[in-house]
Scaffold this motif. Structure first.
Motif, PDB file in Angstrom:
ATOM      1  N   ASP A   1       0.822  -1.215   0.000  1.00 33.21           N
ATOM      2  CA  ASP A   1       0.000   0.000   0.000  1.00 33.21           C
ATOM      3  C   ASP A   1       0.857   1.268   0.000  1.00 33.21           C
ATOM      4  O   ASP A   1       0.474   2.280  -0.582  1.00 33.21           O
ATOM      5  N   SER A   2       2.010   1.190   0.638  1.00 36.08           N
ATOM      6  CA  SER A   2       2.862   2.374   0.777  1.00 36.08           C
ATOM      7  C   SER A   2       3.449   2.852  -0.548  1.00 36.08           C
ATOM      8  O   SER A   2       3.887   3.999  -0.648  1.00 36.08           O
ATOM      9  N   VAL A   3       3.479   1.984  -1.557  1.00 32.91           N
ATOM     10  CA  VAL A   3       4.084   2.366  -2.839  1.00 32.91           C
ATOM     11  C   VAL A   3       3.091   2.329  -3.995  1.00 32.91           C
ATOM     12  O   VAL A   3       3.429   2.720  -5.115  1.00 32.91           O
ATOM     13  N   LYS A   4       1.885   1.871  -3.730  1.00 33.51           N
ATOM     14  CA  LYS A   4       0.886   1.724  -4.789  1.00 33.51           C
ATOM     15  C   LYS A   4       0.618   3.078  -5.458  1.00 33.51           C
ATOM     16  O   LYS A   4       0.431   4.085  -4.781  1.00 33.51           O
ATOM     17  N   GLY A   5       0.627   3.064  -6.786  1.00 34.33           N
ATOM     18  CA  GLY A   5       0.416   4.293  -7.532  1.00 34.33           C
ATOM     19  C   GLY A   5       1.667   5.090  -7.816  1.00 34.33           C
ATOM     20  O   GLY A   5       1.654   6.018  -8.624  1.00 34.33           O
ATOM     21  N   ARG A   6       2.775   4.741  -7.144  1.00 38.65           N
ATOM     22  CA  ARG A   6       4.042   5.453  -7.363  1.00 38.65           C
ATOM     23  C   ARG A   6       5.109   4.535  -7.966  1.00 38.65           C
ATOM     24  O   ARG A   6       5.947   4.996  -8.732  1.00 38.65           O
ATOM     25  N   PHE A   7       5.097   3.267  -7.607  1.00 38.93           N
ATOM     26  CA  PHE A   7       6.092   2.300  -8.079  1.00 38.93           C
ATOM     27  C   PHE A   7       5.455   1.354  -9.098  1.00 38.93           C
ATOM     28  O   PHE A   7       4.271   1.018  -8.998  1.00 38.93           O
ATOM     29  N   THR A   8       6.267   0.914 -10.049  1.00 37.44           N
ATOM     30  CA  THR A   8       5.821  -0.057 -11.055  1.00 37.44           C
ATOM     31  C   THR A   8       6.874  -1.140 -11.217  1.00 37.44           C
ATOM     32  O   THR A   8       8.046  -0.842 -11.495  1.00 37.44           O
ATOM     33  N   ILE A   9       6.453  -2.378 -11.049  1.00 35.45           N
ATOM     34  CA  ILE A   9       7.343  -3.518 -11.282  1.00 35.45           C
ATOM     35  C   ILE A   9       7.094  -4.054 -12.685  1.00 35.45           C
ATOM     36  O   ILE A   9       5.953  -4.095 -13.159  1.00 35.45           O
ATOM     37  N   SER A  10       8.166  -4.454 -13.351  1.00 35.67           N
ATOM     38  CA  SER A  10       8.053  -5.029 -14.688  1.00 35.67           C
ATOM     39  C   SER A  10       9.204  -6.005 -14.894  1.00 35.67           C
ATOM     40  O   SER A  10      10.123  -6.063 -14.070  1.00 35.67           O
ATOM     41  N   ARG A  11       9.145  -6.755 -15.973  1.00 33.51           N
ATOM     42  CA  ARG A  11      10.222  -7.695 -16.255  1.00 33.51           C
ATOM     43  C   ARG A  11      10.402  -7.844 -17.754  1.00 33.51           C
ATOM     44  O   ARG A  11       9.455  -7.679 -18.544  1.00 33.51           O
ATOM     45  N   ASP A  12      11.628  -8.177 -18.128  1.00 33.75           N
ATOM     46  CA  ASP A  12      11.965  -8.486 -19.509  1.00 33.75           C
ATOM     47  C   ASP A  12      12.597  -9.868 -19.497  1.00 33.75           C
ATOM     48  O   ASP A  12      13.776 -10.014 -19.129  1.00 33.75           O
ATOM     49  N   ASN A  13      11.823 -10.875 -19.844  1.00 35.98           N
ATOM     50  CA  ASN A  13      12.316 -12.246 -19.759  1.00 35.98           C
ATOM     51  C   ASN A  13      13.436 -12.521 -20.759  1.00 35.98           C
ATOM     52  O   ASN A  13      14.272 -13.401 -20.521  1.00 35.98           O
ATOM     53  N   ALA A  14      13.475 -11.791 -21.844  1.00 38.77           N
ATOM     54  CA  ALA A  14      14.557 -11.969 -22.815  1.00 38.77           C
ATOM     55  C   ALA A  14      15.892 -11.496 -22.245  1.00 38.77           C
ATOM     56  O   ALA A  14      16.958 -11.941 -22.684  1.00 38.77           O
ATOM     57  N   LYS A  15      15.829 -10.596 -21.268  1.00 41.25           N
ATOM     58  CA  LYS A  15      17.052 -10.054 -20.660  1.00 41.25           C
ATOM     59  C   LYS A  15      17.285 -10.579 -19.250  1.00 41.25           C
ATOM     60  O   LYS A  15      18.201 -10.110 -18.557  1.00 41.25           O
ATOM     61  N   ASN A  16      16.436 -11.504 -18.795  1.00 41.96           N
ATOM     62  CA  ASN A  16      16.556 -12.044 -17.431  1.00 41.96           C
ATOM     63  C   ASN A  16      16.593 -10.924 -16.386  1.00 41.96           C
ATOM     64  O   ASN A  16      17.362 -10.999 -15.415  1.00 41.96           O
ATOM     65  N   THR A  17      15.754  -9.934 -16.568  1.00 43.03           N
ATOM     66  CA  THR A  17      15.817  -8.744 -15.726  1.00 43.03           C
ATOM     67  C   THR A  17      14.431  -8.351 -15.232  1.00 43.03           C
ATOM     68  O   THR A  17      13.448  -8.395 -15.980  1.00 43.03           O
ATOM     69  N   VAL A  18      14.382  -7.964 -13.963  1.00 44.84           N
ATOM     70  CA  VAL A  18      13.182  -7.389 -13.370  1.00 44.84           C
ATOM     71  C   VAL A  18      13.509  -5.952 -12.975  1.00 44.84           C
ATOM     72  O   VAL A  18      14.645  -5.667 -12.572  1.00 44.84           O
TER      73      VAL A  18
END
Length: 128
Positions: A62-79
């Motif tokens: 809740d403390s970061v909702k709306g401000r932080f975004t998590i994503s990933r690129d599986n081709a680059k093995n990166t989050v």
């Protein structure tokens, strides 16, 4: 041997943005869920965000909702963790973590014991 390496931390003024990255080696990255956690000075480590293996399901504290975004690129093995509108209370060491499961039910996503591998962390300092 699974290794997680975070980068992108630093010193930033309140209201600004940072983007953290975590590169994972040693396993089939796209098969497993990932999470971000953080530990502020003098406090216990806490959950920040979760992403499923395909990146289509995400969740946030809740403390970061709306401000932080998590994503990933599986081709680059990166989050990634895009952090916008940073606040001084976001100051912490940020850790990425991998759970050796294709999904975590909502009641388990914030539990640190559900994650099997951890990075060394990257420091984020947000000044007034």
């Amino acid at each position: 041997q699974v290794q997680l390496m975070e980068s992108g931390g630093g010193l930033v003024q309140a209201g600004n943005s940072l983007k953290l990255s975590c590169v994972v080696s040693g396993r089939d990255f796209s098969d497993f869920v990932m999470g971000w956690f953080r530990q502020a000075p003098g406090k216990e480590r806490e959950y920040v965000a979760y992403i499923n293996r395909r990146g289509e399901d995400t969740a946030y504290a809740d403390s970061v909702k709306g401000r932080f975004t998590i994503s990933r690129d599986n081709a680059k093995n990166t989050v990634y963790l895009q952090m916008n509108n940073l606040r001084p209370e976001d100051t912490a060491v940020y850790y990425c973590a991998q759970s050796l499961t294709p999904l975590l039910l909502p009641q388990f996503r914030a539990r640190q014991d559900k994650y099997d591998y951890w990075g060394q962390g990257t420091q984020v300092i947000v000044s007034e």
